[in-house]
Design a protein around this motif. Structure first.
Motif, mmCIF file in Angstrom:
data_model
loop_
_atom_site.group_PDB
_atom_site.id
_atom_site.type_symbol
_atom_site.label_atom_id
_atom_site.label_comp_id
_atom_site.label_asym_id
_atom_site.label_seq_id
_atom_site.Cartn_x
_atom_site.Cartn_y
_atom_site.Cartn_z
ATOM 1 N N GLY A 169 -6.085 -4.996 -4.196
ATOM 2 C CA GLY A 169 -7.130 -5.825 -4.043
ATOM 3 C C GLY A 169 -8.534 -5.329 -3.946
ATOM 4 O O GLY A 169 -9.422 -5.879 -3.571
ATOM 5 N N LEU A 170 -8.681 -3.912 -4.389
ATOM 6 C CA LEU A 170 -9.844 -3.416 -4.587
ATOM 7 C C LEU A 170 -10.791 -3.957 -5.504
ATOM 8 O O LEU A 170 -10.316 -4.918 -6.450
ATOM 9 C CB LEU A 170 -9.481 -1.975 -5.155
ATOM 10 N N VAL A 171 -12.116 -3.673 -5.609
ATOM 11 C CA VAL A 171 -12.975 -4.454 -6.561
ATOM 12 C C VAL A 171 -13.278 -3.173 -7.649
ATOM 13 O O VAL A 171 -12.824 -2.073 -7.385
ATOM 14 C CB VAL A 171 -14.199 -4.806 -5.833
ATOM 15 N N ASP A 172 -14.015 -3.593 -8.667
ATOM 16 C CA ASP A 172 -14.258 -2.794 -9.789
ATOM 17 C C ASP A 172 -14.941 -1.607 -9.225
ATOM 18 O O ASP A 172 -16.128 -1.695 -8.670
ATOM 19 C CB ASP A 172 -15.088 -3.619 -10.838
ATOM 20 N N GLN A 173 -14.605 -0.167 -9.525
ATOM 21 C CA GLN A 173 -15.191 0.805 -9.032
ATOM 22 C C GLN A 173 -16.608 1.136 -9.713
ATOM 23 O O GLN A 173 -17.562 1.360 -8.986
ATOM 24 C CB GLN A 173 -14.133 1.827 -9.252
ATOM 25 N N TYR A 180 -3.543 -17.428 0.358
ATOM 26 C CA TYR A 180 -3.999 -15.837 0.437
ATOM 27 C C TYR A 180 -2.715 -15.487 1.580
ATOM 28 O O TYR A 180 -2.769 -15.759 2.674
ATOM 29 C CB TYR A 180 -5.208 -15.936 1.018
ATOM 30 N N VAL A 202 -2.595 -12.623 2.956
ATOM 31 C CA VAL A 202 -2.910 -11.713 4.078
ATOM 32 C C VAL A 202 -3.239 -12.730 5.302
ATOM 33 O O VAL A 202 -2.784 -12.340 6.432
ATOM 34 C CB VAL A 202 -3.988 -10.972 3.660
ATOM 35 N N VAL A 244 -9.624 -4.058 -10.062
ATOM 36 C CA VAL A 244 -9.920 -2.733 -10.001
ATOM 37 C C VAL A 244 -9.728 -2.038 -11.404
ATOM 38 O O VAL A 244 -10.240 -0.833 -11.613
ATOM 39 C CB VAL A 244 -8.686 -2.042 -8.707
ATOM 40 N N LEU A 292 -18.576 2.982 -1.079
ATOM 41 C CA LEU A 292 -18.580 1.448 -0.929
ATOM 42 C C LEU A 292 -17.266 0.668 -1.235
ATOM 43 O O LEU A 292 -17.509 -0.426 -1.470
ATOM 44 C CB LEU A 292 -19.549 1.475 -2.231
ATOM 45 N N GLN A 293 -16.384 1.350 -1.562
ATOM 46 C CA GLN A 293 -15.075 0.627 -1.928
ATOM 47 C C GLN A 293 -14.200 0.431 -0.573
ATOM 48 O O GLN A 293 -14.634 0.989 0.492
ATOM 49 C CB GLN A 293 -14.214 1.650 -2.923
ATOM 50 N N SER A 311 -20.321 -4.899 -1.687
ATOM 51 C CA SER A 311 -19.608 -3.854 -1.342
ATOM 52 C C SER A 311 -18.486 -3.974 -0.405
ATOM 53 O O SER A 311 -19.064 -4.383 0.821
ATOM 54 C CB SER A 311 -20.231 -2.475 -1.142
ATOM 55 N N PRO A 312 -17.242 -3.773 -0.641
ATOM 56 C CA PRO A 312 -16.292 -3.896 0.630
ATOM 57 C C PRO A 312 -16.436 -3.073 1.510
ATOM 58 O O PRO A 312 -15.984 -2.927 2.688
ATOM 59 C CB PRO A 312 -14.914 -3.974 0.014
ATOM 60 N N MET A 342 0.931 -1.182 -0.075
ATOM 61 C CA MET A 342 -0.138 0.045 -0.008
ATOM 62 C C MET A 342 0.933 1.192 -0.015
ATOM 63 O O MET A 342 0.556 2.348 -0.601
ATOM 64 C CB MET A 342 -0.867 -0.126 1.059
ATOM 65 N N SER A 386 -17.765 -8.621 0.450
ATOM 66 C CA SER A 386 -16.927 -7.386 -0.091
ATOM 67 C C SER A 386 -16.810 -7.724 -1.462
ATOM 68 O O SER A 386 -16.422 -6.537 -2.099
ATOM 69 C CB SER A 386 -15.486 -7.454 0.688
ATOM 70 N N LYS A 387 -16.496 -9.091 -2.283
ATOM 71 C CA LYS A 387 -16.135 -8.877 -3.491
ATOM 72 C C LYS A 387 -17.639 -8.964 -4.350
ATOM 73 O O LYS A 387 -17.617 -8.452 -5.430
ATOM 74 C CB LYS A 387 -15.583 -10.293 -3.627
#
Lengths: 433, 433
Positions: A40-44, A138, A140, A412, B70-71, A263-264, A25, A259-260
């Motif tokens: 590891g963010l999701v699609d905005q 994984y 983490v 992302v 939401l992210q 919404s995370p 990060m 989250s995936k």
């Protein structure tokens, strides 16, 4: 007044120093022009803005439900949400809750599934206890285990996931070394593993339950099944969970997250475990936070109840399938002419696992990572972070840390970002061939 | 297959068994007709339904801010919220952030202040380490300390809060016993202590900082200042925090919450600490949950930015002042003719601390508690839960556990509930005089 007194932290504080996730990060922050295939963010763009608004409005249109969402909840989580989760799991498994041996009392809602993983570790693992994991797995969660002072023993994998012969032979060696009683759990990301994208084959799902049960000679060896990516399935077979092979529900502890798939930012995950384990988790969680955010639990419960959630997941599968295809096409375009490079075609999840020739290392300190981030302005997760090898164990079977992989995510970035990122990365890789 | 294998939990799991808070909540569930003067919930009717809706609508009127909510957020919490918190603390202290020696980097957002208390304990306290607390003090924090295997040493209090002479003499005795190096922190609820309603006097706030510093001979002894009730001030002087007497900010760690002053369902609290402590907390929190619910952080940030929050707190002070008065009047009506009963008049917070004659015990197993809950249908928090006395320490100065107090709250009940609850409780008490 003594001015030089030092802060003396707890012993375990040292075990969670220098987490790779923090380093990653930080790299993102320090190198703002870098295109991240790591985060590891999701699609905005597909985040459920309208559906969350509809859920919120529904909830807040009635002062009674609005106030309930703003008041304290309970430590285990909202009962109405847990009832919906029971149906949710039951639908995914295509079995009744009764057949699965699950009731709402087996379910605890947490701050993402991450908190469930952490709480379970806290109540099960003493320093020196052993958790068996796939190599790779994984990363983490490896940090969580290290933070608890646990020992991590890696098991070989192939294209069908963790190898059962390696699992059994490792358990045999641990027993011969008098360490079987230290083994508390086997951790498995059974669907579209982060980072490899591989799913555990159906045969092995049944076998691993039998293995865990037959090796629970003195103390229980649990299977912790992390199904974070379960609903992000794009093609290929959808196989029953490991949990579904455990008819009594006494061996497999399952965890999932929204989250995936939604919404995370709501931070809602949950786990299903035997009641004795739930009681332990609730006691720890009671001390830690009294319960996760009640308002987001109520928003999510509304989204599930009104079917907004299922509508969204259907849409999301289309979005990510397309992005997955886009990344695989970009891999073909830019990497197929680089000798010795190969990658996994994932049927779900968010990751493409790419392997470079043996002599090209990908770690933070490697020339490739440094060139990629500083010159080519692209970032990936070094594969070696996803391997942990217990230094105290001296036997052949433990797979070595592999240093020539990269975890790439199509989560992302948009299509242009994926295209450009893969192009930059190929440029960086080529310069080392 | 061995069928009798037992679950072997971690050692620390046993330390968080049988928490009194779980017992209390269970009593509420099992006795639904009981009027609770025990539950730590907030006033139901004043929960900010409209203001939360306004904040949410504001946030979701712009797709960009909606998606950000939401992210995933960051482990330390939203930077924009932390900037607002810096101003918030600065306004409450009537000092600039610079004068206070605080920046956004000193602030971490948590799932209620409870998570901050727990995380700080995790990174500072090894089993056997010592935390000094007031007698009585916040009983849920005693559970956190026990869950970490820490030792709790109680310090006498009077009508001005923790006694500084007792604090110093206890530190002296610990030193003479070779245990000073085990002391990691002094915990203080400085405003309207839960349960006693008493605030630490201004003189003592300065003194305790000096004491902590001068006894930090080998390792740092922190003051953990819990200001959960700070903004719920109804009358009497508002005094500067202990933190404001610590110009470098190296000794006092401050924590606050929005659970009492806005909404517990959002689960937003925070703490301010030296950077080295923040790094330790962030590492642990990264493993535990990656960060608290982003959406509620953004909703709260909007409420702070748009001044909805301050509007609400003003209103809430009126609501609770009236309820406090109502409970004190009911105490006069029903208890003033019972010999030997006295109670504290709190200037803020949510609690009235009532003392019965020495021979009337109030604990879970006492005849009074049993009669109150089963016959008179009213519940309170037994005062003895708020005392912890370290059994390993053998000296006069440690105050004994007092068994004749009750913590009564005017938080959750409406006027009728307070009136009826006090009437029922007086009936129960009278039968033992």
């Amino acid at each position: 007044m003594p001015m030089n007194s030092k802060i003396r932290f707890s012993k375990k504080r040292a075990w969670s120093h220098d987490l790779p996730i923090s380093f990653l990060m930080q790299q993102g922050v320090e190198n703002p022009g870098v295109l991240s295939l790591a985060a590891g963010l999701v699609d905005q763009n597909s985040l459920p803005v309208e559906l969350t608004k509809k859920s919120f409005d529904h909830l807040f249109s009635n002062p009674k439900t609005a106030r309930a969402a703003l008041q304290y909840g309970t430590t285990a989580g909202s009962l109405s949400l847990r009832s919906l989760l029971l149906s949710h799991v039951s639908n995914l498994e295509e079995k009744s809750a009764r057949e699965l041996g699950m009731t709402v009392d087996n379910i605890i809602v947490t701050t993402g599934s991450q908190q469930y993983l952490s709480l379970l570790g806290e109540v099960l693992l003493d320093p020196g206890d052993i958790c068996l994991v796939a190599a790779p797995t994984y990363f983490v969660f490896l940090g969580v285990l290290q933070g608890l002072g646990a020992r991590i023993v890696s098991i070989e994998t192939d294209e069908f996931g963790m190898r059962m012969d390696s699992l059994e032979s490792t358990l045999g060696i641990l027993e011969s070394q008098g360490q079987l009683e230290k083994v508390k759990m086997i951790y498995l990301v059974s669907d579209y593993e982060n980072p490899s994208g591989i799913s555990l084959s159906q045969d092995r799902r049944g076998q691993v339950v039998e293995i865990a049960q037959s090796w629970s000679k003195q103390q229980k060896i649990f299977i912790l099944e992390d199904l974070a990516y379960r609903e992000l399935c794009y093609d290929g077979p959808v196989v029953p969970s490991i949990r579904s092979f455990d008819s009594t529900g006494e061996t497999v502890i399952l965890t999932q997250t929204f989250s995936k798939s939604f919404s995370p930012g709501l931070r809602v995950g949950f786990g299903v475990a035997p009641k004795e384990v739930c009681a332990a988790i609730c006691d720890k969680k009671g001390n830690d936070d009294f319960g996760s955010t009640n308002m987001s639990q109520q928003v999510l419960a509304t989204a599930l109840r009104e079917n907004f959630y299922y509508e969204h997941v259907k849409h999301l599968r289309e979005v990510y399938r397309e992005k997955r295809n886009y990344m695989l096409e970009a891999a073909d375009t830019y990497f197929s002419n680089i000798p010795g490079v190969r990658w996994v075609h994932p049927n779900g999840g968010l990751y493409v696992w790419m392997t470079l020739p043996n002599n090209i290392e990908t770690g933070f300190a490697s020339p490739l990572f440094q060139k990629a981030i500083h010159e080519d302005k692209v970032m990936y997760v070094p594969g070696e972070l996803c391997y942990a090898t217990d230094q105290k164990l001296d036997f052949d079977k433990q797979p070595p840390i592999q240093k020539n992989h990269m975890r790439l995510t199509f989560g992302v970035q948009n299509h242009e970002g994926i295209q450009e990122g893969m192009k930059r990365l190929a440029k960086a890789v080529k310069s080392f061939i």
